[in-house]
Structures are given as structure tokens and as C-alpha cells.
Design a protein around this motif. Structure first.
Motif, PDB file in Angstrom:
ATOM      1  N   ALA A  96       0.835  -1.190   0.000  1.00 24.08           N
ATOM      2  CA  ALA A  96       0.000   0.000   0.000  1.00 24.08           C
ATOM      3  C   ALA A  96       0.870   1.241   0.000  1.00 24.08           C
ATOM      4  N   LEU A 118      -8.212   3.156   0.400  1.00 28.42           N
ATOM      5  CA  LEU A 118      -8.873   3.024   1.688  1.00 28.42           C
ATOM      6  C   LEU A 118      -8.263   4.071   2.604  1.00 28.42           C
ATOM      7  N   LEU A 153      -4.925  -8.050  -5.327  1.00 28.38           N
ATOM      8  CA  LEU A 153      -5.955  -8.459  -4.369  1.00 28.38           C
ATOM      9  C   LEU A 153      -6.655  -9.723  -4.827  1.00 28.38           C
ATOM     10  N   ALA A 165      -3.538  -7.751   9.091  1.00 28.95           N
ATOM     11  CA  ALA A 165      -4.372  -7.152   8.054  1.00 28.95           C
ATOM     12  C   ALA A 165      -4.400  -5.633   8.213  1.00 28.95           C
ATOM     13  N   HIS A 166      -4.668  -4.952   7.109  1.00 31.65           N
ATOM     14  CA  HIS A 166      -4.855  -3.494   7.146  1.00 31.65           C
ATOM     15  C   HIS A 166      -6.331  -3.246   7.436  1.00 31.65           C
ATOM     16  N   HIS A 167      -6.609  -2.591   8.558  1.00 28.25           N
ATOM     17  CA  HIS A 167      -7.985  -2.369   8.990  1.00 28.25           C
ATOM     18  C   HIS A 167      -8.378  -0.905   8.863  1.00 28.25           C
ATOM     19  N   CYS A 168      -9.593  -0.693   8.402  1.00 28.98           N
ATOM     20  CA  CYS A 168     -10.232   0.627   8.439  1.00 28.98           C
ATOM     21  C   CYS A 168     -11.666   0.354   8.880  1.00 28.98           C
ATOM     22  N   ARG A 170     -13.775  -7.930   3.318  1.00 28.68           N
ATOM     23  CA  ARG A 170     -12.419  -8.439   3.523  1.00 28.68           C
ATOM     24  C   ARG A 170     -11.909  -8.911   2.179  1.00 28.68           C
ATOM     25  N   VAL A 174      -4.703  -9.972   0.320  1.00 32.52           N
ATOM     26  CA  VAL A 174      -3.594  -9.406  -0.453  1.00 32.52           C
ATOM     27  C   VAL A 174      -2.762 -10.574  -0.980  1.00 32.52           C
ATOM     28  N   ILE A 231       1.240  -7.287   4.694  1.00 34.19           N
ATOM     29  CA  ILE A 231      -0.190  -7.204   4.988  1.00 34.19           C
ATOM     30  C   ILE A 231      -0.886  -8.413   4.366  1.00 34.19           C
ATOM     31  N   TRP A 254      -7.035  -6.742   3.473  1.00 33.81           N
ATOM     32  CA  TRP A 254      -7.606  -5.440   3.795  1.00 33.81           C
ATOM     33  C   TRP A 254      -9.007  -5.691   4.324  1.00 33.81           C
ATOM     34  N   ALA A 268     -12.333  -3.586   5.650  1.00 35.07           N
ATOM     35  CA  ALA A 268     -12.870  -2.224   5.623  1.00 35.07           C
ATOM     36  C   ALA A 268     -14.345  -2.197   5.967  1.00 35.07           C
TER      37      ALA A 268
END
Length: 180
Positions: free
Chosen positions: A3, A95, A105, A128-131, A141, A144, A151, A154, A156
Motif C-alpha cells: 500500500a 482506503l 488483491l 491485516a490493514h484495517h479501516c 475483507r 492481499v 499485509i 484489507w 474495511a
């Protein structure tokens, strides 16, 4: 490729006359969502701004009103600015400030209800990359696939997980056509 930092999106890139839409499809915005909080957060921002203005009432009422208005406006701007943006455009999934090429992805998984609660609770992935925003009850979800990226996925929050999953799949198909 991992990212990267946020770059401003160019929303004014029309398809030139005489070309096919497929040739420039990756420059279109396939999905855009800003995760605004619910009404309670907006009311709290206004209440805090007004309360800050109350501090100055004993000194001068006019100054207190002006200061309160400025604080209310600043609070509303902060709430707006800290509401993350999810966007699929230009062959990338953005994101908030992070972004990644959609070709890196896997297949997106829309999550709602119990599945979403498990993913952000007991099934939390530390790599994981969380938002995630507490005011949403659904999310997505996506794994990657880049082996060099630390990571794993993702995760979100989104109010429209099916639409975001469709946009990611469409962007991947457009990227695959572009590479042919």
C-alpha cells in the motif's frame, strides 16, 4: 507492491472522442464512499464547540459567540476530514490514505451481521490493514496476494459491501483486459 501513500484522484478524466470506453475504463471511478458517522457524532461536535464558547461568556458575550461558532465549525470540519474514503478507481483500491493495485488483491468477501462482528472481533487479523468504524454494521475483507507485502488482507467498514466487492471484481477484470 505494498500500500502506498494517498495521491489525489483525478475525477475530470473524460474518455476522449473516437476511443472506446474499454481503453480508458481504468480511469473511471467504479466505487466511492465516505464513511460519515451517525448523527450522534455530529451533535457531539456541535455541543463541544458550543461548550468551548461558554468559557468566554463571563469575559465578553460577543467574543464567546464568535469563538463558539468557530469551534463548532472546526469540530464539523474535523468530523468530515476524519471520515475515511473508500474508492475503486484508476485500477487501485483506496482506503483512506492507503491504496493498492487491484491486481494484487484476491476475491473480495462482503461481510454483514454475525460474519462482520466475528471478523472485527474474535477473528481479528493482526497482520491485516484495517479501516473499521463502529457506526457501520457491514464490511468487506479482501486478501492481499502480493508475497512481498507483509499485509495479509484489507478489512474495511462499508455500508455497501456488495457494491464495493462488485467494483473490485470489475476493476480486476478491466486490469486483466488492459494487460492483454
Amino acid at each position: 507492491m505494498s500500500a502506498a501513500a494517498d495521491r489525489p484522484a483525478d475525477h475530470t478524466s473524460p474518455v476522449p472522442a473516437g476511443t472506446t470506453a474499454g481503453a480508458h475504463a481504468e480511469s473511471t471511478v467504479l466505487f466511492h464512499e465516505r464513511l460519515f458517522p451517525g448523527p450522534t457524532v455530529w451533535v457531539v461536535a456541535v455541543a463541544i464547540g458550543a461548550a468551548l464558547g461558554l468559557i468566554l461568556v463571563p469575559l465578553n458575550l460577543t467574543v464567546a459567540i464568535v469563538f463558539s461558532a468557530v469551534c463548532i465549525l472546526a469540530g464539523l470540519v474535523l468530523v468530515y476530514q476524519y471520515s475515511p474514503v473508500l474508492e475503486v478507481a484508476h485500477g487501485r483500491f483506496r482506503l483512506s490514505r492507503a491504496q493498492i493495485d487491484v491486481e494484487l488483491l484476491g476475491d473480495p468477501t462482503p461481510l454483514e451481521g454475525e460474519e462482520w462482528a466475528h471478523t472485527i472481533g474474535q477473528g481479528f487479523e493482526p497482520l491485516a490493514h484495517h479501516c473499521v468504524r463502529g457506526w457501520t454494521r457491514s464490511g468487506l475483507r479482501v486478501e492481499v496476494l502480493d508475497p512481498e507485502d507483509p499485509i495479509t488482507a484489507w478489512v474495511a467498514s462499508t455500508r455497501r459491501p456488495e457494491d464495493l466487492a462488485l467494483a473490485l471484481r470489475t476493476a480486476k477484470q478491466l486490469q486483466a483486459r488492459q494487460s492483454l
